[in-house]
Design an enzyme around this catalytic site. Structure first.
Site, PDB file in Angstrom:
ATOM      1  CD  GLU A 233      -3.019  -0.972   2.279  1.00 14.98           C
ATOM      2  OE1 GLU A 233      -4.069  -1.604   2.168  1.00 14.98           O
ATOM      3  OE2 GLU A 233      -2.749  -0.234   3.272  1.00 14.98           O
ATOM      4  CD  GLU A 456      -3.993  -5.844   4.161  1.00 17.42           C
ATOM      5  OE1 GLU A 456      -4.865  -5.032   4.546  1.00 17.42           O
ATOM      6  OE2 GLU A 456      -2.775  -5.669   4.326  1.00 17.42           O
TER       7      GLU A 456
END
Length: 566
Positions: A233, A456
């Protein structure tokens, strides 16, 4: 219970809604309010597991539910964690200070004043946690490496052999259980030394440091690790660390935040540029020294694959106007494409160059050559979606996304006071499973169906003061969330998306960044006083879901995957 009574109970207690433009059926929010005065837990679990096979929105859905599993035979089901959030062992066995060690020890930065000094002690309890994974039936585990545990002082100091030994033991223990390790090189944490020396991601020196770290990891673990992610991320990291200032090093400026240092309109683009090139540096090292090339520098080709992980949102236009539709596309460019376009196409998105072109750093000819190494797959972290409103042709109030450096596209979870999906106790998380299907479709089309992993996806909740352990274990909302998002994923796979794995966030309740221990995402409840792990209802549900798809595959010998191994 007789079969007709079972169907009668199902029809009265479960209701479903249809995913937009898909045939998958989803459990409605009303399931959470079900009352089972005469039905025991075992029957409840059986209902949760089998209900999609008996109740459908339409005949097409019923037919699909009876089809062979849509997942390819080599599909991977797993769970995810990250080093700072679960390991603990603060400064143990040679580990150096990380940026998060320093940040959490500064009063006021974490909601409950806590830190990851102990976390859930995964560093010492990893064998117990691998047993939990085995009990779920997962065949993969995504974890991150603590950079400061391997290189306490970055490239300016020695390699910590104890850190290498720890991850060797973890990887070997996973493989003994038939669990494939997926390794993320860095997930927000990095040695404080590189921040102190040159400002970490704000300096091009970070590229050299990250490449040095990656090389050590490839060399130490690559004979057994076949799936690598460079950075987790980076789009969230630059926003939280250099625009809003709520993650280390806490850089920001008005009106985005009130920090003692930083420039919210420039630093995110500088840090992003260095993160993109750090990814490219690591991939270049992996491809030329380890992946497939015969070299005297390594004993044998490792034959693995490498990618990067982006946080993704689905941006839903708040109206059907052309301006709002264009705003939704701009929002993707300023959020996810900001990183993927340079890595896959060698340049920043056109929308970004048109609006903030002079602020974007330039890629040199040498940078462009490194970027050609690209990636093997894209990691997708997806939780939620949001409405987007155009702020170029319409007046917008200040808010997330509305500024020039964010693309002039205001984000809002509500439309005329009505939320997009079901709200949760986390302000940023609405349950909108359609967004899972839509974002996968978007990535499939924009990036030529590059292989994807859902790295995720999970449901979080803020722990209320009056919540009992029993309440937390009976996490029906998490089960509903996972069932609906996995149904959306199934639709995307049936539509031809090359998705090769799904990882729940998270294996355990853990330290959740600035929330501290006030938010829980785990399939397993952790008593933070004793560190005792207890499976939640969602763990049992996920176990049955995996087993069901394994059973369907075993009963369908003619079903073969269209997705080759890497």
């Amino acid at each position: 219970m007789q079969e007709n009574k079972f169907f009668e109970l199902l029809s009265h207690q479960l209701s479903y809604v249809k995913i937009d433009r898909s045939n998958a059926c989803l459990m409605s929010k009303h399931t959470a309010a079900m009352n089972f005065p005469t039905v025991d837990t075992a029957l409840f679990l059986l209902m949760m597991l089998l209900s999609p096979l008996f109740i459908s929105c339409d005949q097409t859905t019923l037919k699909q539910s009876l089809d062979p599993s849509p997942f390819p035979s080599n599909f991977l089901f797993g769970t995810s964690t990250s080093s700072y959030q679960v390991e603990g062992a603060y400064l143990s066995e040679g580990k150096g200070l990380s940026n998060w060690d320093v940040f959490t020890h500064t009063p006021g930065n974490i909601d409950d004043g806590s830190s990851g000094d102990v976390a859930v002690d995964h560093y010492h309890r990893y064998l117990e946690d691998i047993d939990l994974m085995e009990s779920l039936g997962v065949n993969s585990y995504r974890f991150s490496i603590s950079w400061a545990r391997i290189l306490p002082k970055g490239r300016f100091g020695d390699v910590n052999s104890e850190g290498i030994n720890h991850y060797n033991k973890l990887i070997d223990a996973l493989l003994l259980k038939g669990i494939q390790p997926f390794v993320t090189l860095t997930q927000f944490d990095s040695p404080q030394e590189i921040e102190d020396k040159y400002g970490a991601w704000l300096s091009p020196e970070s590229q050299e440091d990250f490449g040095y770290f990656a090389d050590i990891c490839f060399k130490s673990f690559g004979d057994r690790v076949k799936y690598w992610f460079t950075i987790n991320e980076p789009n969230m990291q630059v926003t939280l660390s250099y625009r809003l200032g709520c993650h280390p090093p806490a850089h920001c400026s008005q009106p985005f935040g009130n920090c003692s240092q930083g420039n919210s309109e420039e630093e995110p683009f500088i840090a992003a540029h260095n993160l993109i090139l750090s990814h490219a540096t690591a991939v270049d090292i992996y491809r030329t020294k380890y992946q497939l090339t015969v070299s005297v520098k390594v004993q044998k080709d490792q034959g693995g694959s490498i990618g990067i992980i982006l946080n993704t949102l689905w941006f839903e236009p708040i109206s059907s106007s052309t301006a709002d539709k264009l705003a939704a596309e701009r929002a993707q460019s300023f959020y996810m494409n900001w990183f993927l376009d340079p890595i896959i196409y060698g340049k920043y998105p056109a929308e970004m160059m048109n609006i903030v072109g002079s602020t974007l750093p330039k890629f040199s000819s040498r940078d462009k050559e490194k970027l050609k190494q690209g990636l093997d797959f894209i990691g997708i972290n997806h939780y939620t979606s949001t409405y987007v409103q155009d702020c170029i042709f319409s007046a917008c109030k200040p808010g997330p996304g509305a500024s020039k450096t964010e693309g002039f596209c205001l984000q809002n979870s509500q439309k005329h006071g009505v939320p997009l999906g079901e709200p949760t106790t986390l302000f940023w998380l609405n349950v909108y499973p359609q967004g899972m299907w839509k974002i996968i479709k978007y990535i499939k089309e924009r990036y030529k169906n590059t292989p994807m992993f859902i790295t995720e996806n999970g449901y979080g909740e803020i722990c209320m003061p009056n919540s009992s352990t029993e309440d937390l274990l009976n996490d029906v909302k998490r089960v509903e969330y996972m069932a609906s998002y996995l149904d959306a994923l199934i639709t995307a796979v049936r539509d031809g998306a090359d998705v090769r794995g799904y990882f729940v966030w998270s294996l355990l309740d853990s330290f959740e960044w600035t929330y501290g221990y006030t938010a829980r995402f785990g399939l397993h409840h952790v008593d933070f006083a004793t560190l005792k792990r207890t499976p939640k209802l969602s763990a049992t549900w996920y176990k049955h879901f995996i087993a069901k798809h394994k059973l369907i595959k075993s009963q369908s010998p003619k079903h073969t995957s269209k997705h080759p191994q890497f």
